[in-house]
Write an enzyme that holds these catalytic residues in place. Sequence first.
Site, mmCIF file in Angstrom:
data_model
loop_
_atom_site.group_PDB
_atom_site.id
_atom_site.type_symbol
_atom_site.label_atom_id
_atom_site.label_comp_id
_atom_site.label_asym_id
_atom_site.label_seq_id
_atom_site.Cartn_x
_atom_site.Cartn_y
_atom_site.Cartn_z
ATOM 1 N N LYS A 1 39.384 57.106 40.775
ATOM 2 C CA LYS A 1 39.027 55.769 41.267
ATOM 3 C C LYS A 1 38.253 55.929 42.576
ATOM 4 O O LYS A 1 38.725 56.580 43.517
ATOM 5 C CB LYS A 1 40.313 54.974 41.482
ATOM 6 C CG LYS A 1 40.161 53.480 41.363
ATOM 7 C CD LYS A 1 41.546 52.839 41.370
ATOM 8 C CE LYS A 1 41.473 51.338 41.325
ATOM 9 N NZ LYS A 1 42.794 50.739 41.525
HETATM 10 O O1 G3P Z 1 43.945 47.107 41.154
HETATM 11 C C1 G3P Z 1 43.664 46.462 42.358
HETATM 12 C C2 G3P Z 1 44.825 45.627 42.725
HETATM 13 O O2 G3P Z 1 45.917 46.453 42.960
HETATM 14 C C3 G3P Z 1 44.676 44.739 43.871
HETATM 15 O O3 G3P Z 1 45.628 43.751 43.666
HETATM 16 O O4 G3P Z 1 47.143 41.958 44.286
HETATM 17 O O5 G3P Z 1 46.548 43.737 45.967
HETATM 18 O O6 G3P Z 1 44.882 42.027 45.289
HETATM 19 P P1 G3P Z 1 46.072 42.825 44.867
#
Ligand code: G3P
Length: 218
Positions: free
Chosen positions: A87
């Site tokens: 990633k």
């Molecule tokens: O895969 C990306 C994700 O983990 C971000 O999620 O909820 O931290 O915006 P969030």
Amino acid sequence: MKFFIDTANLGHIREAHELGILDGVTTNPSLMAKEGISGQANIGNHYRAICEIVVGDVSAEVIATDFKGMVEEGKRLADLAENIVVKVPMIKDGVKAIAHFVEIGIRTNCTLVFSAAQAILAAKAGASYVSPFIGRIDDTNWDGMLLIKEMAEIYAIQGYETEILAASIRSSRHIVEAAKNGADIVTCPLSAILGMLKHPLTDIGLEQFLADHRKVNG
Ligand code: G3P
């Protein structure tokens, strides 16, 4: 549409895997830190443990932000298991690293994508997956799903093979909308996956069926 779980929690990964619907895993440095995983050796062992649970792709994010560092770290991560996908953040050196990883046969997931322009660049560089962050766009009072729709249209018109991996998914409604708007994959926390099971009429209906059965069967 494929289902990935967005976590580094082994218990959550096992639970989603046992449900029989899990196609892969995504992680990020925040999710690894949440599990208290630190140090190169521990991080490597944790990714190996995840890869033993799932056969599908597991995204492991680089910490380096310069080309050389990302390439070195990405090679090390890719060596951990066959299903590791590296990633890489959507920054200048990240795009350069993605193009290089294509040349040496390492698959990538371009992360932190918030615009169609970024999504085009990731596809052009040859990313296997691109991760638009839906919830974080919604947090800015914009509509994250419009990005999924725009990306799906552009990728279809241009014939890009990069898969659209809808990330920053916060609810089962997000999953439904991602499916409608053309995401190839959603990556979501276990809570959003389990949330899809829920409907009050299912609970009421099941209770009624079982009560009727008991009336005549004891
Ligand atoms: O895969 C990306 C994700 O983990 C971000 O999620 O909820 O931290 O915006 P969030």
